[in-house]
Design a protein around this motif. Structure first.
Motif, PDB file in Angstrom:
ATOM      1  N   SER B  48     -10.469 -84.402 -25.408  1.00  0.00           N
ATOM      2  CA  SER B  48     -11.719 -83.655 -25.350  1.00  0.00           C
ATOM      3  C   SER B  48     -11.743 -82.822 -24.072  1.00  0.00           C
ATOM      4  O   SER B  48     -11.048 -83.118 -23.113  1.00  0.00           O
ATOM      5  CB  SER B  48     -12.906 -84.612 -25.370  1.00  0.00           C
ATOM      6  N   VAL B  49     -12.549 -81.792 -24.124  1.00  0.00           N
ATOM      7  CA  VAL B  49     -12.584 -80.879 -22.979  1.00  0.00           C
ATOM      8  C   VAL B  49     -13.692 -81.240 -21.993  1.00  0.00           C
ATOM      9  O   VAL B  49     -13.869 -80.553 -21.005  1.00  0.00           O
ATOM     10  CB  VAL B  49     -12.798 -79.429 -23.453  1.00  0.00           C
ATOM     11  N   THR B  50     -14.418 -82.313 -22.273  1.00  0.00           N
ATOM     12  CA  THR B  50     -15.524 -82.678 -21.398  1.00  0.00           C
ATOM     13  C   THR B  50     -15.039 -82.914 -19.970  1.00  0.00           C
ATOM     14  O   THR B  50     -14.054 -83.617 -19.762  1.00  0.00           O
ATOM     15  CB  THR B  50     -16.195 -83.955 -21.908  1.00  0.00           C
ATOM     16  N   GLN B  52     -15.949 -84.810 -16.726  1.00  0.00           N
ATOM     17  CA  GLN B  52     -16.853 -85.896 -16.331  1.00  0.00           C
ATOM     18  C   GLN B  52     -17.239 -85.694 -14.886  1.00  0.00           C
ATOM     19  O   GLN B  52     -16.810 -86.450 -14.020  1.00  0.00           O
ATOM     20  CB  GLN B  52     -16.177 -87.236 -16.568  1.00  0.00           C
ATOM     21  N   PRO B  54     -19.663 -85.912 -12.238  1.00  0.00           N
ATOM     22  CA  PRO B  54     -19.883 -86.699 -11.014  1.00  0.00           C
ATOM     23  C   PRO B  54     -18.785 -87.740 -10.796  1.00  0.00           C
ATOM     24  O   PRO B  54     -18.519 -88.128  -9.673  1.00  0.00           O
ATOM     25  CB  PRO B  54     -21.230 -87.382 -11.247  1.00  0.00           C
ATOM     26  N   ASP B  55     -18.139 -88.162 -11.876  1.00  0.00           N
ATOM     27  CA  ASP B  55     -17.058 -89.142 -11.741  1.00  0.00           C
ATOM     28  C   ASP B  55     -15.757 -88.479 -11.323  1.00  0.00           C
ATOM     29  O   ASP B  55     -14.980 -89.052 -10.569  1.00  0.00           O
ATOM     30  CB  ASP B  55     -16.846 -89.867 -13.078  1.00  0.00           C
TER      31      ASP B  55
END
Lengths: 321, 251
Positions: B48-50, B52, B54-55
């Motif tokens: 997926s291209v998400t 993340q 703040p992580d």
């Protein structure tokens, strides 16, 4: 005494399945839909890949105020979610998951019972649509009614084909009479049944009655909090029931290539899960059908196909005898 | 890929009037439906291209317009940035100081001293005009972007904060392999070469003079060469140091 205990245990098992399976389907939809769209979906709730997202949603829904519009038909408005949800619980009781007596309650006229009760579930949406005293809700309710009329017929016809093939209308009886070659024989009926079932559940791409982008969730416009959550739950319970029924009627339920004794329930669950995945898959892949396209698909495609399937079933049945 | 096709399509449009521009339909019924399913299934199997965020920190390109850093040692309070700013979000205060004459008997000079340099990032639209217009290379883009505040007033950042952001400014990109030499380097190199040539010439003359007095040829040649080399090296080093000093500390 043991008889009573047996009934209680069975009902409890069905109830637990009724509470758990729709949530599992809902969570799967979150994740599968996200990944099909190149996203990750919920990642925080519960810590591991957002497994508790629906629990968190439930908590949120429970906290919200239960609003009934001033102009609404109060009693009907409040009753509608229960009418939408309970039929699926009743249907689940009659679906056999394994050989022998692995069924909540064996109903002799199983197919009739199941289809009739599933039809009642749609009444919940119509009640909600009428009782909300809202234009969008009324439109949604009317579309629901039109969709019920259009798709109940192909569904019943497809189920009738299986009943003809098995020579019984009992779900347990259908499974006992099942042979593997029924799958190709009844495949058209199966597709019709599954598609019509999707439409009856108002799942995308047949979600014209709830079309959130044009009539703001149709019959559910005025609902908030727990009652709205019940409607959502009924949608996912409907998926479980539809997939379970398709499995039992067209895919041989607990029959599997191996592990016939003891593992039958696993086959049922597996097939149901695959079908539930297909339901989600279809939702992600296809755009919503227009209202006239919906009606056209039912009356000009599904019903002729279902009738052709019945004819084929009859011919093959005669030839075999 | 799409760009070269476009003019062609526009060319064809006046000729074809009937709406036959639709893509050709497949003969097999339902193949379009299957194609749709295949697309979503294929996407599901890919990563997926998400992001993340703040992580995991995003990998920003070096020229990201995150925030404006101030290299206040270079600032001469010319006010060009404040005047060119379309939002008027740069606040500059300064006063003049007189500097005593560098040499005895010289004239006193006056110098601008920066008192306040603040940018209101609630107004800033990140156009970068201030950075473009600064003639003394005192303003830079930094990719730093995490400076959200809960109060809009706190988005006005003063010179100390702007100076801190200067440390996050990435080094300028390297020149292209065939690029022209930067002017400063070219000037410094020319000066160094000139100095080296002079010193070599002086050394050679000295050697000739030594030869004339009857010293050994070899010894003289060696001495001349060494002297020339040293002179050239020294000159080059000095010139390079001057250039570096100019760009860094010349206020």
């Amino acid at each position: 005494m043991t008889g009573t205990l047996d009934v209680v245990v069975r009902l409890l098992a069905v109830f637990v399945a009724f509470l758990v399976l729709p949530l599992v389907v809902g969570q799967t939809e979150h994740k599968v839909m996200a990944h099909m769209q190149g996203r990750l979906g919920p990642m925080y709730a519960g810590g591991f890949h957002g497994w508790a997202q629906l629990v968190a949603d439930g908590v949120k829904f429970a906290q919200k105020e239960d609003v009934v519009p001033a102009g609404a038909d109060r009693r009907i408005f409040q009753l509608a979610p229960a009418v939408a949800l309970l039929p699926y619980l009743l249907v689940l009781v009659a679906i056999p998951i394994g050989p022998g007596n692995q069924v909540g309650q064996s109903v002799d006229a199983g197919i009739f019972f199941v289809l009739a009760v599933m039809g009642v579930g749609v009444l919940g949406s119509m009640m909600a649509g009428w009782a909300s005293a809202n234009k969008f809700s009324l439109l949604g309710g009317l579309r629901t009614a039109a969709q019920l009329l259009a798709y109940e017929l192909p569904m019943v016809l497809a189920a009738a084909s299986v009943a003809m093939a098995a020579g019984t209308v009992s779900l347990v009886g259908v499974l006992d009479a099942f042979h593997w070659w029924w799958v190709p024989w009844q495949i058209v009926g199966g597709l019709v049944f599954f598609t019509a079932g999707l439409a009856e559940l108002q799942r995308p791409p047949f979600d014209m009655p709830v079309a959130d982008s044009e009539i703001i969730f149709g019959a559910y416009t005025e609902y908030t909090g727990l009652r709205f959550a019940l409607f959502l739950l009924s949608e996912y319970a409907g998926i479980v029931v539809l997939c379970g029924l398709t499995t039992v009627l067209f895919l041989g339920g607990w029959h599997g290539p191996f592990g016939a004794d003891g593992l039958g329930w696993l086959w049922t669950l597996l097939k149901t899960a695959v079908l539930a995945f297909v339901v989600i898959w279809l939702r992600v892949s296809y755009p919503r059908l227009r209202e006239d396209q919906l009606q056209k698909l039912a009356w000009t495609v599904l019903i002729p196909l279902a009738l052709a399937q019945i004819a084929l079933t009859g011919v093959v049945k005669v030839v075999i005898q | 890929m799409a760009e070269p096709q476009q003019p062609q399509q526009q060319h064809q449009q006046p000729q074809q009037h009937q709406p036959s521009q639709q893509p050709a339909r497949s003969r097999i019924p339902g193949s379009g439906l299957a194609k749709g399913l295949a697309v979503t299934l294929r996407t599901m199997t890919r990563r997926s291209v998400t992001a993340q965020y703040p992580d995991a920190q995003p990998e920003l390109p070096p020229r990201t317009r995150g925030v404006i850093g101030l290299f206040e040692e270079n600032c001469t309070v010319c006010m060009l940035c404040a005047r060119e700013c379309p939002d008027w979000c740069i606040y500059i205060d300064s006063h003049k100081e007189t500097v005593p004459p560098a040499a005895p008997g010289g004239r006193e000079r006056s110098r601008n001293v920066l008192d306040r340099f603040a940018i209101d990032f609630s107004l800033c639209m990140y156009c970068g005009i201030c950075i473009e217009v600064c003639p003394f290379d005192a303003l830079f883009w930094s990719p730093e972007f995490e400076y959200a505040e809960t109060d809009i007033h706190e988005l006005t950042h003063e010179r100390d904060k702007l100076r801190e952001w200067m440390w996050t400014v990435p080094a300028p990109p390297a020149l292209d392999p065939a690029a022209e030499e930067p002017k400063e380097v070219a000037a410094a190199r020319k000066a160094a070469e000139k100095l080296a040539a002079q010193e070599a010439k002086a050394a050679a003359e000295a050697a000739e003079a030594a030869e004339a007095t009857g010293a050994a040829d070899n010894a003289a040649d060696n001495a001349a060469d060494n002297a020339a080399d040293n002179a050239a090296d020294n000159a080059a080093d000095n010139a390079a140091g001057n250039v570096a000093g100019n760009t860094e500390g010349d206020a």
